[in-house]
Design an enzyme around this catalytic site. Structure first.
Site, PDB file in Angstrom:
ATOM      1  CD  GLU A   1      -3.148  -0.082   0.091  1.00 22.05           C
ATOM      2  OE1 GLU A   1      -3.091   0.177  -1.121  1.00 22.05           O
ATOM      3  OE2 GLU A   1      -3.952  -0.905   0.570  1.00 22.05           O
ATOM      4  CG  HIS A   2      -0.081   5.035   0.596  1.00 20.03           C
ATOM      5  ND1 HIS A   2      -0.387   6.207  -0.044  1.00 20.03           N
ATOM      6  CD2 HIS A   2      -1.154   4.726   1.367  1.00 20.03           C
ATOM      7  CE1 HIS A   2      -1.597   6.610   0.340  1.00 20.03           C
ATOM      8  NE2 HIS A   2      -2.093   5.725   1.190  1.00 20.03           N
TER       9      HIS A   2
ATOM     10  N   GLY B   1     -16.845   5.661  -2.281  1.00 25.33           N
ATOM     11  CA  GLY B   1     -16.165   6.196  -1.092  1.00 25.33           C
ATOM     12  C   GLY B   1     -15.705   5.123  -0.125  1.00 25.33           C
TER      13      GLY B   1
ATOM     14  N   GLY C   1     -13.230   3.084  -0.788  1.00 27.74           N
ATOM     15  CA  GLY C   1     -11.818   2.779  -1.038  1.00 27.74           C
ATOM     16  C   GLY C   1     -11.611   1.594  -1.955  1.00 27.74           C
TER      17      GLY C   1
ATOM     18  CB  SER D   1     -10.526   1.863  -7.174  1.00 26.84           C
ATOM     19  OG  SER D   1      -9.431   2.083  -6.361  1.00 26.84           O
TER      20      SER D   1
ATOM     21  CB  SER E   1     -12.655   7.449  -9.066  1.00 32.25           C
ATOM     22  OG  SER E   1     -11.639   6.961  -8.232  1.00 32.25           O
TER      23      SER E   1
ATOM     24  CD  GLU F   1      -8.357   9.517  -9.656  1.00 27.00           C
ATOM     25  OE1 GLU F   1      -9.065   8.772 -10.350  1.00 27.00           O
ATOM     26  OE2 GLU F   1      -8.687   9.897  -8.517  1.00 27.00           O
TER      27      GLU F   1
ATOM     28  CG  ASP G   1      -6.520   2.580  -7.270  1.00 25.26           C
ATOM     29  OD1 ASP G   1      -5.876   1.730  -6.625  1.00 25.26           O
ATOM     30  OD2 ASP G   1      -6.834   3.695  -6.811  1.00 25.26           O
TER      31      ASP G   1
ATOM     32  CE1 TYR H   1      -2.708   7.880  -2.868  1.00 25.41           C
ATOM     33  CE2 TYR H   1      -1.947   9.536  -4.424  1.00 25.41           C
ATOM     34  CZ  TYR H   1      -2.083   8.216  -4.053  1.00 25.41           C
ATOM     35  OH  TYR H   1      -1.573   7.224  -4.860  1.00 25.41           O
TER      36      TYR H   1
END
Ligand code: GLA
Length: 384
Positions: free
Chosen positions: A33-34, A121, A123, A125, A127, A159, A171, A221
């Site tokens: 993650e990240h 919302g 998490g 994805s 979007s 994005e 994502d 972010y």
């Protein structure tokens, strides 16, 4: 939903049949993650929840969008430069069109209906799924000569540039390249990837939803990304490395005096997570699922204490997951500041552990947490 159902909604709105109906999934991420924007590896998968778009060409230069689930319309003209909308959702579509046009692709007017069943919302994805659905729809509608990898990059750039979230590639890649019953080990440095079978007997992938949607998520972010860039620049001043992939904690300690403690903690998390992800994949290959779960808990601690992208609701759920022997591993998932915890849970105990953790959650926050049992599904496709 199937093609006929989405087509019927389209026909109601635009009084014609669509040329294509596209399904594009949300995603989960098991570990890593990240680190997608830090040249790391990630282990995502597409889920069996989708954004559906149905499209047809128009013979003018209008884009007419209809979001069924919000009952909202949006219309704009392609003759001028595209402007950001005050409504959120059209920007994911417009961003994709903008990026395609920057690359010299010719896009003319079209109608598009959007619907879906991805929790917004949470998490997972939604979007990225809409961006991938849009770019895939354009490829088919306008017969664009563009590879699947480029579709992913175009969706990510939408994005980054139009929506304004400087996200990594995970994502969009997972949504586009997902494969049923497999996780994707993706090398975010060069987009090479391997599918790993992921069907564990007697274990389900479950998301516990905090229902927290933090408004700072996108600005924080972008801040995390900047902090990582600052840390990497400091490391590169002293060591001949190109990315965090080659960095070690010893190197980080050597430059600690030259960076803020914030930046130090962010970098520490990233270096540890890149190594942890590699270890976790080896556990998975060796069938050591409990060791894999232990790595998930470590990731959560790092995200919460060092990277600082968790929130009290996520932390409480993970703390309580740790107390359950039927939960193999759990951690917050995605960008953070809300959304879901991903947990590997023994199927037979699912209801019992949910009820137990939810009781604590209700007691503390005065409301319930959500629960979704996930299936790993296929990536973006045209519905037949
Ligand atoms: C968001 C971003 C991804 C990734 C995750 C954190 O989902 O869109 O690119 O950085 O957060 O791993």
């Amino acid at each position: 939903m199937n093609k006929a159902e989405v087509s019927a909604l389209f026909a109601q709105q635009f009084s014609e049949a669509p040329s294509f109906v596209i399904a594009s999934p949300g995603r989960i991420n098991l570990i890593g993650e990240h680190v997608d924007y830090n040249s790391g590896f990630v282990l995502p998968a597409a889920i069996d929840k989708y954004m559906y778009v149905a499209v047809s060409q128009r013979n003018d230069s209008q884009i007419a969008l209809h979001a069924t689930d919000l009952n909202q319309n949006f219309q704009t003209n392609l003759d001028a430069a595209l402007q950001r909308s005050n409504l959120d959702w059209p920007n994911y579509v417009l961003g994709v069109i903008d990026e395609l046009r920057k690359d010299g692709h010719v896009i003319s007017g079209f109608n598009m209906l959007i619907t879906g069943n991805i929790p917004i919302g949470a998490g997972v994805s939604s979007s990225a799924a809409l961006e991938c659905a849009t770019v895939f729809a354009c490829k088919h509608l306008f017969d664009l000569d563009i590879s699947k990898q480029s579709l992913v990059i175009t969706a990510q750039r939408a994005e980054n540039n139009f929506v304004g979230v400087n996200c990594g590639v995970m994502d969009q890649f997972a949504s586009m390249f997902g494969k049923a019953d497999h996780v994707i080990k993706l090398d975010c440095a060069d987009l090479s990837y391997t599918y790993f079978p992921f069907k564990l007997k007697g274990i389900r992938i479950v998301l516990f939803d905090t229902f927290v949607k933090h408004s700072l998520a996108s600005s924080e972010y972008n801040t995390r990304r900047k902090e990582c860039e600052t840390g990497l620049a400091a490391l590169r001043q002293q060591f001949s490395i190109t990315s965090f992939r080659e960095a070690t904690l010893i190197m980080l300690d050597a430059v600690a005096d030259t960076i803020s403690s914030h930046v130090y903690h962010r970098c520490r998390y990233v270096i540890e997570e890149i190594a942890r992800m590699e270890a976790a994949c080896n556990h998975l290959l060796a069938g050591e699922i409990h060791a894999f779960g232990a790595r998930m808990y470590e990731t959560h601690t790092g995200l919460s204490k060092l990277y600082k992208v968790s929130c009290p609701e996520l932390d409480l759920i993970v703390e309580n997951c740790m107390k359950e022997t039927a939960i193999i591993g759990a951690r917050m998932m995605g960008g953070g500041f809300g959304g879901c915890v991903i947990a590997l849970v023994q199927t037979t105990e699912l209801e019992t552990v949910y009820n137990r953790i939810n009781a604590v959650y209700e007691n503390t926050f005065g409301r319930s947490m959500g629960k979704y049992v996930m299936q790993i599904g296929d990536g973006t496709r045209v519905l037949k």
